[in-house]
Scaffold this active site. Structure first.
Site, PDB file in Angstrom:
ATOM      1  N   PRO A 121      22.916   2.617  52.012  1.00 17.19           N
ATOM      2  CA  PRO A 121      22.006   1.818  50.784  1.00 17.19           C
ATOM      3  C   PRO A 121      21.418   1.791  50.472  1.00 17.19           C
ATOM      4  O   PRO A 121      20.222   2.490  50.005  1.00 17.19           O
ATOM      5  CB  PRO A 121      21.759   0.786  51.865  1.00 17.19           C
ATOM      6  CG  PRO A 121      21.317   1.148  52.738  1.00 17.19           C
ATOM      7  CD  PRO A 121      21.886   3.274  53.294  1.00 17.19           C
ATOM      8  N   GLY A 122      21.787   1.296  48.422  1.00 16.86           N
ATOM      9  CA  GLY A 122      20.583   1.517  47.710  1.00 16.86           C
ATOM     10  C   GLY A 122      20.556   0.252  47.131  1.00 16.86           C
ATOM     11  O   GLY A 122      18.968  -0.503  47.334  1.00 16.86           O
ATOM     12  N   ARG A 123      20.836  -0.598  46.024  1.00 23.64           N
ATOM     13  CA  ARG A 123      20.543  -1.796  45.751  1.00 23.64           C
ATOM     14  C   ARG A 123      20.198  -3.165  46.782  1.00 23.64           C
ATOM     15  O   ARG A 123      19.527  -3.562  46.396  1.00 23.64           O
ATOM     16  CB  ARG A 123      22.495  -2.313  45.212  1.00 23.64           C
ATOM     17  CG  ARG A 123      21.735  -3.999  44.349  1.00 23.64           C
ATOM     18  CD  ARG A 123      23.358  -3.663  43.909  1.00 23.64           C
ATOM     19  NE  ARG A 123      24.399  -3.266  43.426  1.00 23.64           N
ATOM     20  CZ  ARG A 123      24.407  -2.592  42.488  1.00 23.64           C
ATOM     21  NH1 ARG A 123      24.276  -3.782  41.496  1.00 23.64           N
ATOM     22  NH2 ARG A 123      25.675  -1.611  42.072  1.00 23.64           N
ATOM     23  N   ARG A 134      22.636  -2.734  32.546  1.00 21.23           N
ATOM     24  CA  ARG A 134      23.451  -3.152  33.371  1.00 21.23           C
ATOM     25  C   ARG A 134      24.251  -4.124  32.284  1.00 21.23           C
ATOM     26  O   ARG A 134      25.642  -3.810  32.157  1.00 21.23           O
ATOM     27  CB  ARG A 134      23.710  -3.270  34.591  1.00 21.23           C
ATOM     28  CG  ARG A 134      22.102  -2.409  35.774  1.00 21.23           C
ATOM     29  CD  ARG A 134      21.694  -3.438  36.660  1.00 21.23           C
ATOM     30  NE  ARG A 134      23.744  -3.200  37.675  1.00 21.23           N
ATOM     31  CZ  ARG A 134      24.161  -4.729  37.870  1.00 21.23           C
ATOM     32  NH1 ARG A 134      23.796  -5.368  37.294  1.00 21.23           N
ATOM     33  NH2 ARG A 134      24.903  -4.250  38.559  1.00 21.23           N
ATOM     34  N   TYR A 169      28.514  -2.648  32.160  1.00 22.78           N
ATOM     35  CA  TYR A 169      29.208  -2.789  32.995  1.00 22.78           C
ATOM     36  C   TYR A 169      30.033  -4.961  33.016  1.00 22.78           C
ATOM     37  O   TYR A 169      29.846  -5.811  33.799  1.00 22.78           O
ATOM     38  CB  TYR A 169      28.897  -3.349  34.532  1.00 22.78           C
ATOM     39  CG  TYR A 169      28.608  -1.695  34.760  1.00 22.78           C
ATOM     40  CD1 TYR A 169      28.613  -0.506  35.708  1.00 22.78           C
ATOM     41  CD2 TYR A 169      27.354  -2.028  34.938  1.00 22.78           C
ATOM     42  CE1 TYR A 169      28.488   0.658  35.474  1.00 22.78           C
ATOM     43  CE2 TYR A 169      26.609  -1.253  35.611  1.00 22.78           C
ATOM     44  CZ  TYR A 169      26.804   0.422  35.504  1.00 22.78           C
ATOM     45  OH  TYR A 169      27.001   1.561  36.084  1.00 22.78           O
ATOM     46  N   CYS A 208      19.419  -1.025  17.910  1.00 22.11           N
ATOM     47  CA  CYS A 208      20.269  -1.337  16.506  1.00 22.11           C
ATOM     48  C   CYS A 208      21.832  -0.349  17.371  1.00 22.11           C
ATOM     49  O   CYS A 208      21.823   0.020  17.360  1.00 22.11           O
ATOM     50  CB  CYS A 208      19.522  -0.370  15.554  1.00 22.11           C
ATOM     51  SG  CYS A 208      18.380  -1.241  14.687  1.00 22.11           S
ATOM     52  N   GLU A 209      22.152  -1.213  17.419  1.00 26.23           N
ATOM     53  CA  GLU A 209      22.905  -1.391  18.535  1.00 26.23           C
ATOM     54  C   GLU A 209      24.035  -2.939  18.640  1.00 26.23           C
ATOM     55  O   GLU A 209      23.264  -3.596  18.896  1.00 26.23           O
ATOM     56  CB  GLU A 209      23.363  -0.570  19.196  1.00 26.23           C
ATOM     57  CG  GLU A 209      24.417  -0.391  20.534  1.00 26.23           C
ATOM     58  CD  GLU A 209      24.923   0.496  20.612  1.00 26.23           C
ATOM     59  OE1 GLU A 209      23.976   1.678  19.738  1.00 26.23           O
ATOM     60  OE2 GLU A 209      25.828   0.763  21.435  1.00 26.23           O
ATOM     61  N   TYR A 239      18.925   0.246  40.180  1.00 27.19           N
ATOM     62  CA  TYR A 239      19.339   0.077  38.670  1.00 27.19           C
ATOM     63  C   TYR A 239      18.961  -0.105  37.471  1.00 27.19           C
ATOM     64  O   TYR A 239      19.789  -0.345  36.562  1.00 27.19           O
ATOM     65  CB  TYR A 239      21.091   1.002  38.816  1.00 27.19           C
ATOM     66  CG  TYR A 239      22.223   1.003  40.347  1.00 27.19           C
ATOM     67  CD1 TYR A 239      22.209   1.922  39.852  1.00 27.19           C
ATOM     68  CD2 TYR A 239      22.514  -0.136  41.363  1.00 27.19           C
ATOM     69  CE1 TYR A 239      22.286   2.663  41.060  1.00 27.19           C
ATOM     70  CE2 TYR A 239      22.665   0.223  42.326  1.00 27.19           C
ATOM     71  CZ  TYR A 239      22.727   2.165  42.446  1.00 27.19           C
ATOM     72  OH  TYR A 239      22.875   2.655  43.113  1.00 27.19           O
TER      73      TYR A 239
HETATM   74  N1  LLP Z   1      25.849   6.681  48.123  1.00 25.50           N
HETATM   75  C1  LLP Z   1      26.598   7.175  47.033  1.00 25.50           C
HETATM   76  C2  LLP Z   1      27.443   8.531  47.764  1.00 25.50           C
HETATM   77  C3  LLP Z   1      26.895   6.234  46.248  1.00 25.50           C
HETATM   78  O1  LLP Z   1      26.966   6.978  44.657  1.00 25.50           O
HETATM   79  C4  LLP Z   1      25.826   5.370  45.835  1.00 25.50           C
HETATM   80  C5  LLP Z   1      26.118   4.668  44.603  1.00 25.50           C
HETATM   81  C6  LLP Z   1      25.061   5.178  46.802  1.00 25.50           C
HETATM   82  C7  LLP Z   1      25.480   5.824  47.959  1.00 25.50           C
HETATM   83  C8  LLP Z   1      24.208   3.135  46.820  1.00 25.50           C
HETATM   84  O2  LLP Z   1      25.116   2.330  46.453  1.00 25.50           O
HETATM   85  P1  LLP Z   1      24.531   0.680  46.629  1.00 25.50           P
HETATM   86  O3  LLP Z   1      24.704   0.806  47.703  1.00 25.50           O
HETATM   87  O4  LLP Z   1      23.472   0.536  45.426  1.00 25.50           O
HETATM   88  O5  LLP Z   1      26.178  -0.321  45.997  1.00 25.50           O
HETATM   89  N2  LLP Z   1      25.017   1.694  38.576  1.00 25.50           N
HETATM   90  C9  LLP Z   1      25.895   0.883  38.340  1.00 25.50           C
HETATM   91  C10 LLP Z   1      25.501   1.754  40.716  1.00 25.50           C
HETATM   92  C11 LLP Z   1      26.057   2.507  40.487  1.00 25.50           C
HETATM   93  C12 LLP Z   1      26.661   3.058  41.810  1.00 25.50           C
HETATM   94  C13 LLP Z   1      26.361   4.750  41.713  1.00 25.50           C
HETATM   95  N3  LLP Z   1      26.230   5.357  43.584  1.00 25.50           N
HETATM   96  C14 LLP Z   1      25.359  -0.385  38.497  1.00 25.50           C
HETATM   97  O6  LLP Z   1      23.813  -1.064  37.868  1.00 25.50           O
HETATM   98  O7  LLP Z   1      26.614  -1.225  39.515  1.00 25.50           O
END
Ligand code: LLP
Length: 391
Positions: free
Chosen positions: A256-258, A294, A298, A324-325, A353
């Site tokens: 988990p990240g986000r 973001r 996106y 400037c974009e 992110y």
């Molecule tokens: N594991 C792997 C192999 C990943 O590539 C990622 C995210 C995660 C775990 C964690 O994913 P999460 O639980 O955070 O969804 N920059 C984008 C998100 C890109 C995620 C890339 N990989 C954004 O701001 O929405």
């Protein structure tokens, strides 16, 4: 003491602010949901060292995607055996460095297996597969399926296993990550079923299965939160049946990240000017897409509040930055209490992110980061200096 105007006066504007209580609540909820599994925080979402230490102290493992992320995870106190490296296009040098750090490696291709065998013969490693299922909040974050660059396609899995054996590696785990920002259980459960099915022929030699991350958070007020507990228990139940059927047991991993860090972050910005141009009202802030990419990358939505004049008349505006974009727009046609010059706006849910994807585009330093405790604010990364931007 934590009033936004005081924070900006003390640390400068714009400013990344993290609420420790919100972070702790997310960590506690996730600990409960992932009970019995190995949950490895995906550092890429936010690698601030102070936040990492807090996450490590709560008992999470870590998932890294670069040698520096590995270093940051180990420095923050994540247990080495609970740190994994899930690389993509990993060079020999990178694989050697991660292997030297004593961290388990998950490879993304048959070619990668050969490189690992060269630099760290006899290693035990994981393999990322693409089961054909992808999901996510935007096409740029879908990491499974035909259009994705990641993983070994299912039809090549047997060949990858054979090749690993031939070059003396032991594949002890299979991993997949289908995408990011997923708000419904079904794609995650479907993908888990696919991973289990794919793993069956190798059940006896596998020590773990890693279902990745991707757990979304609601960015819009009307969005419902993902039921993380239901997702994890759904996967656990299916894995338990699979283990029983295959007379084995293995560790279940997640990345988990986000969902751990997203909601605790706010970007405080100041309004520089409000101007009417042709059909729109433009609210220009002292921040922009270089600090929060973001929305531009996106079309992502982040709630914005006018902290200075919450009771001003709701007005449709475009919130922009200093770059400037022309794509540098943080919110399109957003109804906000009409901002005035000098107002402070709070851009919500930027803990994941946000700073992690910030840049110094246009030679503008990255903001400071502070962690808010009940008793006050802690500076956890100073504002980047002009001289470090100039290099
Ligand atoms: N594991 C792997 C192999 C990943 O590539 C990622 C995210 C995660 C775990 C964690 O994913 P999460 O639980 O955070 O969804 N920059 C984008 C998100 C890109 C995620 C890339 N990989 C954004 O701001 O929405």
């Amino acid at each position: 003491m934590n009033a936004p105007a005081e924070l900006l006066a003390r640390y400068g504007s714009p400013l990344y602010v993290y609420d420790a209580a919100v972070l702790d609540a997310a960590l506690a909820a996730a600990r409960t949901a992932f009970a019995g599994c190995s949950a490895r925080y995906a550092l890429k979402a936010n690698a601030n060292a102070v936040l990492l230490r807090r996450i490590a102290a709560t008992g999470f493992g870590a998932d890294a995607v670069s040698p520096l992320e590995v270093r940051a995870a180990l420095a923050a106190g994540f247990a080495r055996e609970a740190v994994s490296y899930t690389g993509h296009a990993s060079s020999r040098e990178e694989l050697a460095a991660v292997s030297h750090a004593g961290v388990e490696i998950t490879l993304d291709s048959i070619e990668g297996l050969r490189r690992l065998a060269d630099v760290a013969p006899g290693s035990a490693c994981g393999l990322r597969i693409n089961t054909g299922i992808g999901a996510g909040h935007h096409r740029n974050v879908v990491t499974g399926g035909a259009a994705s660059k990641f993983g070994v396609p299912l039809e090549d899995l047997a060949a990858a296993m054979t090749e690993a054996q031939r070059c003396g590696l032991r594949i002890i785990g299979l991993h997949q990550h289908v995408g990011s920002g997923i708000l419904t259980a079904q794609p995650l459960i479907d993908a888990a079923e696919m991973l289990l099915r794919a793993a069956t022929p190798w059940a006896q030699r596998l020590k773990w299965l890693d279902f990745g991350g991707g757990f979304g958070i609601p960015y819009r007020s009307e969005e419902a939160a993902l039921d993380l507990g239901a997702v994890v228990s759904g996967i656990r139940e299916r894995a338990a049946i699979w283990c029983k059927g295959n007379e084995t047991s293995l560790e279940l991993r997640f990345q988990p990240g986000r969902i751990l860090v997203g909601a605790c972050g706010t970007l405080l910005v100041r309004v520089i000017e409000v101007k009417s141009s042709l059909s729109a009202l433009w609210v220009a802030t002292d921040s922009g897409s270089h600090h929060l990419l973001r929305p531009m990358l996106y079309g992502a939505y982040h709630r914005i509040e006018n902290l200075s004049h919450p009771d001003a008349a709701p007005t449709l505006v475009n919130v922009t930055g200093v770059l400037c974009e022309s794509g540098d727009v943080l919110a399109h046609e957003r109804s906000l209490p009409l901002p005035r010059e000098g107002d402070i706006l709070a851009i919500r849910d930027v803990g994941a992110y946000g700073f992690a994807m910030a840049s110094t585009y246009n030679l503008r330093p990255r903001p400071a980061e502070v962690l808010l405790h009940a008793v006050g604010a802690e500076l956890i990364r100073p504002r980047e200096t002009d001289s470090s931007v100039l290099g």
